[in-house]
Enzyme design. Structure first.
Site, PDB file in Angstrom:
ATOM      1  N   GLU A   1       0.829  -1.220   0.000  1.00  0.00           N
ATOM      2  CA  GLU A   1       0.000   0.000   0.000  1.00  0.00           C
ATOM      3  C   GLU A   1       0.858   1.262   0.000  1.00  0.00           C
ATOM      4  OE1 GLU A   1      -2.957  -0.492  -0.698  1.00  0.00           O
ATOM      5  OE2 GLU A   1      -3.633  -2.358   0.255  1.00  0.00           O
TER       6      GLU A   1
ATOM      7  N   HIS B   1     -12.882  -3.937   3.816  1.00  0.00           N
ATOM      8  CA  HIS B   1     -11.425  -4.114   3.915  1.00  0.00           C
ATOM      9  C   HIS B   1     -10.871  -3.566   5.238  1.00  0.00           C
ATOM     10  CE1 HIS B   1      -7.269  -3.915   1.758  1.00  0.00           C
ATOM     11  NE2 HIS B   1      -7.097  -3.814   3.070  1.00  0.00           N
TER      12      HIS B   1
ATOM     13  N   HIS C   1      -2.883   1.971   8.604  1.00  0.00           N
ATOM     14  CA  HIS C   1      -3.940   1.162   7.995  1.00  0.00           C
ATOM     15  C   HIS C   1      -4.079  -0.142   8.769  1.00  0.00           C
ATOM     16  CE1 HIS C   1      -6.321  -1.121   5.182  1.00  0.00           C
ATOM     17  NE2 HIS C   1      -5.334  -1.959   4.923  1.00  0.00           N
TER      18      HIS C   1
ATOM     19  N   HIS D   1      -7.235  -3.540   9.909  1.00  0.00           N
ATOM     20  CA  HIS D   1      -8.455  -4.275   9.556  1.00  0.00           C
ATOM     21  C   HIS D   1      -9.316  -4.470  10.803  1.00  0.00           C
ATOM     22  CE1 HIS D   1      -5.990  -6.318   6.030  1.00  0.00           C
ATOM     23  NE2 HIS D   1      -6.191  -5.024   5.838  1.00  0.00           N
TER      24      HIS D   1
ATOM     25  N   GLU E   1     -18.014  12.107  22.505  1.00  0.00           N
ATOM     26  CA  GLU E   1     -16.679  12.648  22.206  1.00  0.00           C
ATOM     27  C   GLU E   1     -16.262  12.449  20.750  1.00  0.00           C
ATOM     28  OE1 GLU E   1     -13.633  12.354  25.055  1.00  0.00           O
ATOM     29  OE2 GLU E   1     -14.945  13.498  26.378  1.00  0.00           O
TER      30      GLU E   1
HETATM   31  O1  2HA Z   1      -1.649  -6.950   3.697  1.00  0.00           O
HETATM   32  O2  2HA Z   1      -3.528  -4.701   4.664  1.00  0.00           O
HETATM   33  O3  2HA Z   1      -4.205  -3.720   2.327  1.00  0.00           O
HETATM   34  C1  2HA Z   1      -1.507  -5.607   3.949  1.00  0.00           C
HETATM   35  C2  2HA Z   1      -2.795  -4.948   3.737  1.00  0.00           C
HETATM   36  C3  2HA Z   1      -3.151  -4.599   2.356  1.00  0.00           C
HETATM   37 ZN    ZN Z   2      -5.433  -3.937   4.223  1.00  0.00          ZN
END
Ligand code: 2HA
Ligand code: ZN
Length: 276
Positions: free
Chosen positions: A115, A210, A139, A141, A169
């Site tokens: 990414e 995602h 980033h 999940h 909040e």
């Molecule tokens: O594997 O999260 O979006 C890494 C990630 C790709």
């Molecule tokens: Zn990801």
């Protein structure tokens, strides 16, 4: 100084470990990058050995010459604290921000996260709109936020309003709201372009089915934003699970306007619509 003794590196490792402990990083899921300050990179110079130039798959000229800490593609957040020199590295950008070279870490054939285009484009937008204040792009999940992308309309308005309603909040912590990117193929420039457009106004952007991206000035603020959104998402999942979505009472648009006055916030009216 050794890279692993530097405070900014310790902060990076701790944030990755905290995300792992939260359950936001199954297998190789998620990625983290930090734009390093000049005095920080200077302090670890003795250990930097630049490699070959490699394409960033984008161009970020505003970030030319900058150095970043960045997690590795295929590498696990679980291992950041255990095998730091394999799990992440320090990269330097060329003047056009079109190529990078690894200067430390990512040992045993590692490369930066797949990414990397989204990370760099988000950094470039945030560099511009915050006057250089933001340094962290994260980033992960998180399960409740992902679950909501199967249930709520995939609009900034629906997500921001529903998440704000879950905790008083929330609008104080992210008054500009949350952006939503519809399902797209990850890992490329196209999804990076769409995400970085949202980062012009938001500090959090959800990728449907995602995960989520957050931006911030330091590790604590960025992690705290992710945690706040995901916790509110968990509350909403419980409310919907208990009621099918019909709330007996909630925070109203006028409540948000009153909060904005007392907390000196500007809350965009587009999120304070009347519901059916
Ligand atoms: O594997 O999260 O979006 C890494 C990630 C790709
Ligand atoms: Zn990801």
């Amino acid at each position: 100084m050794k890279v692993l003794d530097a405070e900014f590196v310790k902060g990076f490792i701790q944030m990755a470990e905290d995300g792992w402990q939260k359950g936001w990083h199954e297998r190789n899921g998620g990625n983290l990058s930090y734009r390093i300050r000049p005095e920080e990179i200077e302090s670890v110079k003795e250990e930097l050995v630049p490699g070959e130039w490699i394409s960033t798959k984008t161009e970020v000229p505003l970030l030319g010459g900058e150095y970043f800490l960045i997690t590795g593609t295929g590498r696990y957040f679980q291992n950041v604290i255990r095998k730091p020199a394999e799990s992440f590295g320090i990269i330097e950008l060329d003047e056009a921000g079109a190529n990078y070279r690894i200067c430390w870490g990512l040992e045993n054939g590692g490369r930066p996260t797949s990414e990397i285009p989204t990370h760099l484009m988000n950094h470039e937008v945030k560099f511009r709109v915050t006057g250089g204040a933001h340094r962290v792009i994260y980033h992960c999940h998180p399960v409740n936020t992902i679950a909501l992308t199967f249930v709520l309309p995939l609009t900034d308005e629906a997500f921001t309003r529903e998440i704000w309603e879950m905790m008083t909040e929330c609008p104080v912590i992210f008054p500009t709201g949350i952006g939503v990117v519809p399902w797209m193929v990850p890992g490329g420039r196209a999804i990076g372009v769409e995400t970085s457009k949202l980062m012009e106004q938001y500090d959090a952007a959800i990728w449907a089915h995602h995960g989520m991206f957050c931006s911030g000035p330091d590790f604590d603020t960025t992690f705290g934003l992710m945690h706040t959104v995901e916790k509110a998402a968990e509350t909403l999942v419980k409310v919907i699970s208990m009621t099918g979505g019909k709330k007996r009472q909630t925070i109203t648009p006028q409540d948000f306007r009153d909060l904005a006055v007392d907390f000196n916030l500007t809350l965009p009216e587009k999120f304070l619509f009347e519901k059916e």
